[in-house]
Every structure is written in structure tokens, then in C-alpha cells.
Motif scaffolding. Structure first.
Motif, mmCIF file in Angstrom:
data_model
loop_
_atom_site.group_PDB
_atom_site.id
_atom_site.type_symbol
_atom_site.label_atom_id
_atom_site.label_comp_id
_atom_site.label_asym_id
_atom_site.label_seq_id
_atom_site.Cartn_x
_atom_site.Cartn_y
_atom_site.Cartn_z
ATOM 1 N N MET A 24 -3.427 1.297 -4.454
ATOM 2 C CA MET A 24 -4.817 1.714 -4.236
ATOM 3 C C MET A 24 -5.112 1.871 -2.747
ATOM 4 N N GLY A 25 -5.591 3.070 -2.357
ATOM 5 C CA GLY A 25 -5.917 3.326 -0.963
ATOM 6 C C GLY A 25 -6.952 2.361 -0.414
ATOM 7 N N TRP A 26 -6.700 1.825 0.782
ATOM 8 C CA TRP A 26 -7.557 0.864 1.477
ATOM 9 C C TRP A 26 -7.573 -0.511 0.812
ATOM 10 N N VAL A 27 -6.921 -0.665 -0.325
ATOM 11 C CA VAL A 27 -6.948 -1.934 -1.065
ATOM 12 C C VAL A 27 -5.586 -2.615 -1.074
ATOM 13 N N ALA A 28 -4.547 -1.861 -1.427
ATOM 14 C CA ALA A 28 -3.205 -2.427 -1.584
ATOM 15 C C ALA A 28 -2.512 -2.558 -0.233
ATOM 16 N N GLY A 29 -2.963 -3.553 0.527
ATOM 17 C CA GLY A 29 -2.374 -3.834 1.829
ATOM 18 C C GLY A 29 -1.275 -4.871 1.722
ATOM 19 N N PRO A 30 -0.675 -5.254 2.847
ATOM 20 C CA PRO A 30 0.465 -6.182 2.844
ATOM 21 C C PRO A 30 0.196 -7.503 2.125
ATOM 22 N N ARG A 31 -1.000 -8.077 2.310
ATOM 23 C CA ARG A 31 -1.280 -9.380 1.698
ATOM 24 C C ARG A 31 -1.258 -9.305 0.178
ATOM 25 N N LEU A 32 -1.922 -8.301 -0.389
ATOM 26 C CA LEU A 32 -1.970 -8.155 -1.842
ATOM 27 C C LEU A 32 -0.600 -7.799 -2.398
ATOM 28 N N VAL A 33 0.089 -6.895 -1.730
ATOM 29 C CA VAL A 33 1.415 -6.460 -2.194
ATOM 30 C C VAL A 33 2.383 -7.628 -2.222
ATOM 31 N N ALA A 34 2.433 -8.406 -1.144
ATOM 32 C CA ALA A 34 3.355 -9.538 -1.074
ATOM 33 C C ALA A 34 3.003 -10.598 -2.111
ATOM 34 N N ALA A 35 1.706 -10.865 -2.298
ATOM 35 C CA ALA A 35 1.283 -11.865 -3.276
ATOM 36 C C ALA A 35 1.682 -11.443 -4.688
ATOM 37 N N THR A 36 1.549 -10.155 -4.977
ATOM 38 C CA THR A 36 1.939 -9.637 -6.291
ATOM 39 C C THR A 36 3.439 -9.787 -6.500
ATOM 40 N N ASN A 38 5.523 -11.784 -4.938
ATOM 41 C CA ASN A 38 5.888 -13.204 -4.993
ATOM 42 C C ASN A 38 5.586 -13.813 -6.354
ATOM 43 N N ALA A 39 4.636 -13.213 -7.077
ATOM 44 C CA ALA A 39 4.292 -13.691 -8.419
ATOM 45 C C ALA A 39 5.271 -13.184 -9.469
ATOM 46 N N GLY A 40 6.221 -12.345 -9.056
ATOM 47 C CA GLY A 40 7.227 -11.835 -9.979
ATOM 48 C C GLY A 40 6.964 -10.445 -10.501
ATOM 49 N N ALA A 41 5.827 -9.851 -10.113
ATOM 50 C CA ALA A 41 5.493 -8.484 -10.512
ATOM 51 C C ALA A 41 5.880 -7.530 -9.379
ATOM 52 N N LEU A 42 5.497 -6.265 -9.513
ATOM 53 C CA LEU A 42 5.826 -5.279 -8.491
ATOM 54 C C LEU A 42 4.578 -4.879 -7.723
ATOM 55 N N GLY A 43 4.512 -5.237 -6.452
ATOM 56 C CA GLY A 43 3.422 -4.802 -5.597
ATOM 57 C C GLY A 43 3.760 -3.466 -4.971
ATOM 58 N N ILE A 44 2.766 -2.596 -4.863
ATOM 59 C CA ILE A 44 2.974 -1.278 -4.253
ATOM 60 C C ILE A 44 2.003 -1.092 -3.096
ATOM 61 N N LEU A 45 2.544 -0.858 -1.923
ATOM 62 C CA LEU A 45 1.755 -0.670 -0.705
ATOM 63 C C LEU A 45 1.134 0.721 -0.684
ATOM 64 N N ALA A 46 -0.165 0.793 -0.402
ATOM 65 C CA ALA A 46 -0.867 2.078 -0.324
ATOM 66 C C ALA A 46 -0.746 2.631 1.083
ATOM 67 N N ALA A 47 0.181 3.577 1.277
ATOM 68 C CA ALA A 47 0.420 4.122 2.618
ATOM 69 C C ALA A 47 -0.210 5.486 2.829
ATOM 70 N N ALA A 48 -0.802 6.068 1.788
ATOM 71 C CA ALA A 48 -1.379 7.410 1.924
ATOM 72 C C ALA A 48 -2.550 7.436 2.886
ATOM 73 N N THR A 49 -3.230 6.301 3.066
ATOM 74 C CA THR A 49 -4.358 6.241 3.988
ATOM 75 C C THR A 49 -3.954 5.682 5.351
ATOM 76 N N MET A 50 -2.649 5.557 5.582
ATOM 77 C CA MET A 50 -2.132 5.069 6.859
ATOM 78 C C MET A 50 -1.418 6.193 7.588
ATOM 79 N N ASP A 51 -1.404 6.137 8.921
ATOM 80 C CA ASP A 51 -0.532 7.052 9.641
ATOM 81 C C ASP A 51 0.872 6.461 9.630
ATOM 82 N N LEU A 52 1.827 7.172 10.168
ATOM 83 C CA LEU A 52 3.232 6.761 10.079
ATOM 84 C C LEU A 52 3.466 5.406 10.734
ATOM 85 N N ALA A 53 2.896 5.211 11.913
ATOM 86 C CA ALA A 53 3.082 3.940 12.626
ATOM 87 C C ALA A 53 2.464 2.782 11.855
ATOM 88 N N GLU A 54 1.282 3.012 11.271
ATOM 89 C CA GLU A 54 0.624 1.972 10.482
ATOM 90 C C GLU A 54 1.450 1.631 9.254
#
Length: 349
Positions: A24-36, A38-54
Motif C-alpha cells: 500500500m502506497g504511503w502505508v507499507a513502509g519498512p516497519r510494517l513490512v519487517a513486522a509482517t 517477522n510474524a511469518g507472513a510476507l511483507g511487501i514494501l510500497a516503493a511506487a511512491t518513493m524515488d529510487l534513492a528512497e
């Protein structure tokens, strides 16, 4: 864990439970992705709203928070898609997630480098196409989901796709608990994906005031006034006003938001035009819809990042009406697995 819950998706993505947190854009950041993850599921980082460096920085942060598998969601029609894919390969990201499938050569490149390719689709013909192109799995999103939606309900679309392709199908749209997970498996899916449910966790970085709004607002509406195509969002006063706005009045505001997003992401005018042309071609949009699409990132940022409920939109699935708490990702995943096991036991499985 009940053996039924150990599916092809678990083997493919190297996860413990067949549950995916959407990008989810602006929502699925590093903290949520890692927590997911670590819980044994698959977290997906939302990079579409980030530039390449971000994006590179965010991937590094996820890796500093977890050693488990995770994915990164990017737009296949982005002007710098090849550069982003090179980063995913270099950083050995497990899953490459796409809102729209990349071309066959990029799919092959990713798979040759050991990445799992999972595009999101909303129709049977799209599933047939990407399966023929060689993707590893498909995330199938029904009408109940938040964000961009099609017209077919999950209960109809998911079994249809499962009968059409022989790759793992991840069911999205209307899922929030263990009963839904078992239902998806009964349809033939290999797991479920959830956005709104993961947004409403204590690990989500969305401002607490916005989370409270989600818990208080029980209804959603599918609007075309956000970005020109059907978009499921929470029904708020702002959205109601947006619905009353004429296209003539909406377009100038959309153009202004497009300029803001260009500056925020570092896109050049050439890249912005290139992206608009690609969007118009891949999604069969009119120029008015392309211009309106510029609204989405900034209207979502106003709420998900800035916490301004009165000035933005909140994408949300219909499940928002049955969610009433903010568990951690670990608590949520554990609860869903327990509910699924209890459901299987009740059914005599």
C-alpha cells in the motif's frame, strides 16, 4: 500448524503462513513490512511512491529489521523501472511485486536472478496472459478490496482464476480473519493478501488519528473522482464533496497535485510525460483520466503521512466495517492461523 495451511505460496516465497501484506502506497513502509515478515507472513514494501534513492534506503532498513523474506512493489511502467529492478536483484529481494505485470523480458531477467514475480490482476484474461509470460504467482483482487477495484466480487473471481491457471493464486479483497483464509483455500487459492487489515495494526506507521477514523467510519464508496478510475475509499465528507465536483473543476486540482508529486519523487518533466503515456497505453485511459491519476499519490499522502483526514482520501476495503482493533502484526497473524485451524477442525478437515 495444520498441514493444510502449508501451501505452495509458503514454499515459493519462503514464508511460514500463507498470508501477504499488500504494498500500500504511503502505508507499507519498512516497519510494517519487517513486522509482517517477522510474524511469518510476507511483507511487501510500497516503493511506487518513493524515488529510487528512497527505495534503496527503505530496502536497507527492512533488511536491518528482519532476516525473513519480503517483497518490493514497483510500477512496471515507471520510467526508471529497469533501474529499480536492478536494485531488487542486487539486494537479493525475494519477491518482485507489480500492480501491472512487467514485460516478458523483465520477468525472465528477474526469474533468472532468483526472484519470485507476483503481479496483481483483476480479470481472468489478465491471469492467462501473465501466466503464459512466466510469472510465479498472481495476486487476484476482487471488488471488495480497497484502492483500485474491478467489478467482479472475490467469491466469483478467485475460483474462476484458480480454475484457469496452474500457478499459485493469492486471494485479495474481503479477507481479514482465519475463516476467510480457509474459504480462499477451499476456492483453490494458495493464500490471502490483506491491505486494510494490516494498515490497522500497531506496527503500521499511519498516524493514530487516521487509524481511529478507519475504526469509526464503517462504510466505503467506489469513486471515479479520485483518479478517474474506480477507487474504493472510506466515505467521508471530503469524498462526498469530491463526488459533487465537476470534471472541469477537478482537472486543475489534479494537475496541481501532479506537479507536487513530480517534485516529491524527483521525476523530470520528461519522465512525467513518459509515465503518463505509458499509463494511458497500459490502462487504456483517456488523457483526462491520466491527469486525474496524478491526484492519487498526493491525496493519499495527505492522510497516510500528514494525518489530514479533512484534506485527503483513505483507500480501504469493505472489511473496514468489521475491524475494531489494532493488534501487532505478530498478534494478527497468530490469531488468523488459530482461527483457520479452529475452522478446519470444525469442518472435520
Amino acid at each position: 500448524m495444520h498441514p493444510t495451511l502449508r501451501t505452495r505460496l509458503c514454499e515459493l516465497a519462503e514464508i511460514d503462513v500463507p498470508i501477504v501484506q499488500t504494498g500500500m502506497g504511503w502505508v507499507a513502509g519498512p516497519r510494517l513490512v519487517a513486522a509482517t515478515s517477522n510474524a511469518g507472513a510476507l511483507g511487501i514494501l510500497a516503493a511506487a511512491t518513493m524515488d529510487l534513492a528512497e527505495m534503496e534506503k527503505a530496502i536497507a532498513e527492512v533488511k536491518s529489521r528482519t532476516t525473513r523474506s519480503f517483497g518490493v512493489n514497483i510500477r512496471s511502467d515507471a520510467p526508471d523501472a529497469k533501474e529499480r529492478i536492478a536494485v531488487l536483484i542486487r539486494e537479493k529481494v525475494k519477491v518482485a511485486s507489480f500492480a501491472q505485470a512487467p514485460k516478458q523480458d523483465l520477468i525472465k531477467q528477474l526469474k533468472d536472478e532468483g526472484l519470485v514475480v507476483i503481479p496483481s490482476i483483476g480479470a481472468r484474461r489478465h491471469a492467462e496472459k501473465v501466466a503464459a509470460w512466466g510469472v510465479d504467482a498472481v495476486l487476484v483482487q476482487g471488488h471488495e478490496a480497497g484502492g483500485h477495484v474491478g467489478q467482479i466480487a472475490s467469491t466469483v473471481l478467485i475460483p474462476q482464476i484458480c480454475d484457469t491457471v496452474d500457478i499459485p493464486v493469492i486471494a485479495a479483497g474481503g479477507f481479514f480473519d482465519g475463516r476467510g483464509l480457509v474459504a480462499a483455500l477451499a476456492y483453490g487459492a494458495s493464500g490471502i493478501a490483506m491491505g486494510t487489515r494490516f494498515l490497522l495494526t500497531s506496527d503500521s506507521a499511519v498516524p493514530e488519528s487516521i487509524k481511529r477514523t478507519y475504526l469509526d467510519v464503517a462504510t466505503t464508496v467506489v469513486s471515479t473522482k479520485v483518479d478517474g478510475v474506480p477507487h474504493r475509499v472510506l466515505r467521508t465528507e471530503f469524498v462526498d464533496e469530491l463526488e459533487k465536483t465537476s470534471a472541469l473543476m477537478s482537472l486543475p486540482k489534479a494537475a496541481l497535485n501532479g506537479f507536487k508529486f513530480r517534485k516529491l519523487t524527483g521525476l523530470s518533466w520528461k519522465d512525467l510525460i513518459t509515465e503518463g503515456l505509458a499509463m494511458k497505453k497500459s490502462s487504456e485511459l483517456s488523457w483526462g483520466q491520466v491527469l486525474m491519476a496524478a491526484n492519487t499519490p498526493m491525496l493519499l499522502k495527505a492522510t497516510m503521512v500528514d494525518g489530514k483526514a479533512e484534506a485527503g482520501v483513505m483507500a480501504g476495503g469493505q472489511v473496514v466495517g468489521v475491524i475494531n482493533d489494532l493488534p501487532s502484526c505478530a498478534e494478527l497473524v497468530t490469531r488468523i492461523v488459530a482461527e483457520a485451524e479452529a475452522t478446519l477442525k470444525r469442518l472435520g478437515a
